[in-house]
Design a protein around this motif. Structure first.
Motif, PDB file in Angstrom:
ATOM      1  N   PRO A 135       0.824  -1.416   0.169  1.00 32.06           N
ATOM      2  CA  PRO A 135       0.137  -0.151   0.001  1.00 32.06           C
ATOM      3  C   PRO A 135       0.923   1.145   0.008  1.00 32.06           C
ATOM      4  CG  PRO A 135      -0.880  -1.405   1.650  1.00 32.06           C
ATOM      5  CD  PRO A 135       0.491  -2.197   0.967  1.00 32.06           C
ATOM      6  N   VAL A 136       2.143   1.272   0.837  1.00 28.68           N
ATOM      7  CA  VAL A 136       2.676   2.716   0.717  1.00 28.68           C
ATOM      8  C   VAL A 136       3.479   2.679  -0.813  1.00 28.68           C
ATOM      9  CG1 VAL A 136       4.842   3.160   1.772  1.00 28.68           C
ATOM     10  CG2 VAL A 136       3.363   1.971   3.150  1.00 28.68           C
ATOM     11  N   ILE A 137       3.908   1.500  -1.367  1.00 29.81           N
ATOM     12  CA  ILE A 137       4.283   1.580  -2.833  1.00 29.81           C
ATOM     13  C   ILE A 137       3.307   2.161  -3.698  1.00 29.81           C
ATOM     14  CG2 ILE A 137       5.301   0.437  -4.804  1.00 29.81           C
ATOM     15  CD1 ILE A 137       6.641  -1.365  -2.567  1.00 29.81           C
ATOM     16  N   ALA A 138       2.037   1.739  -3.464  1.00 31.43           N
ATOM     17  CA  ALA A 138       0.996   2.080  -4.443  1.00 31.43           C
ATOM     18  C   ALA A 138       0.675   3.770  -4.078  1.00 31.43           C
ATOM     19  CB  ALA A 138      -0.373   1.416  -3.885  1.00 31.43           C
ATOM     20  N   LYS A 139       0.689   4.156  -2.832  1.00 35.68           N
ATOM     21  CA  LYS A 139       0.647   5.501  -2.463  1.00 35.68           C
ATOM     22  C   LYS A 139       1.709   6.131  -3.446  1.00 35.68           C
ATOM     23  CE  LYS A 139       0.198   8.884   1.358  1.00 35.68           C
ATOM     24  NZ  LYS A 139       0.084   8.780   2.635  1.00 35.68           N
ATOM     25  N   LEU A 140       2.847   5.641  -3.286  1.00 36.06           N
ATOM     26  CA  LEU A 140       4.083   6.689  -3.860  1.00 36.06           C
ATOM     27  C   LEU A 140       3.587   6.629  -5.419  1.00 36.06           C
ATOM     28  CD1 LEU A 140       6.929   5.264  -1.986  1.00 36.06           C
ATOM     29  CD2 LEU A 140       6.228   7.471  -1.969  1.00 36.06           C
TER      30      LEU A 140
END
Length: 146
Positions: A135-140
């Protein structure tokens, strides 16, 4: 250049390096498949709707003539069509065909199985860490695209 916490600069370097190596890994997946990694990227990019050639080139990080060359190959294979842009009669949109969608689905199934094979060598903690990072990578990714 703005001053950032040095830890963020170090993290940025490690993150970029991981992504670069990940791209290389995914390009080597499924060498026997019908689609190259670049072709699969292009088809996946337009799977939710048509895009102009210039936008495709920009997203792939290539020049318009190179994108056009890829599109022509995919069009000859029956995987994409070019049609007038509904918003600009001078422009053309590239859209995926049903055969293109089937080819993407098939390639994704094979490649997902290959990655799942790699993932099975991870510990449960490593799998949970990877799942938590997505989810953090998706946010970035989302903030970069906007």
């Amino acid at each position: 250049m703005s001053s950032f916490d040095p830890r963020l600069i170090d993290l940025a370097q490690e993150f970029r390096e991981s992504l670069r190596l990940g791209v290389y890994m995914f390009r080597r997946l499924d060498p026997e498949g019908d689609l190259t990694a670049a072709q699969l990227s292009l088809l996946s990019m337009i799977s939710d709707g048509g895009l102009r050639v210039g936008d495709i080139a920009k997203n792939l990080g290539i020049k318009v003539p190179s994108a056009t060359e890829q599109i022509i190959k995919l069009e000859r294979a029956g995987l994409v069509t070019r049609q007038p842009d509904p918003d600009d009669s001078r422009a053309v949109q590239v859209a995926i065909t049903q055969a293109g969608t089937s080819a993407v689905d098939s390639a994704n199934q094979r490649r997902n199985a290959m990655v799942a094979e790699l993932l099975q060598d991870l510990s449960n903690d490593e799998i949970e860490s990877l799942a938590a990072a997505l989810p953090v990578i998706a946010k970035l990714n989302s903030s970069f695209q906007n």
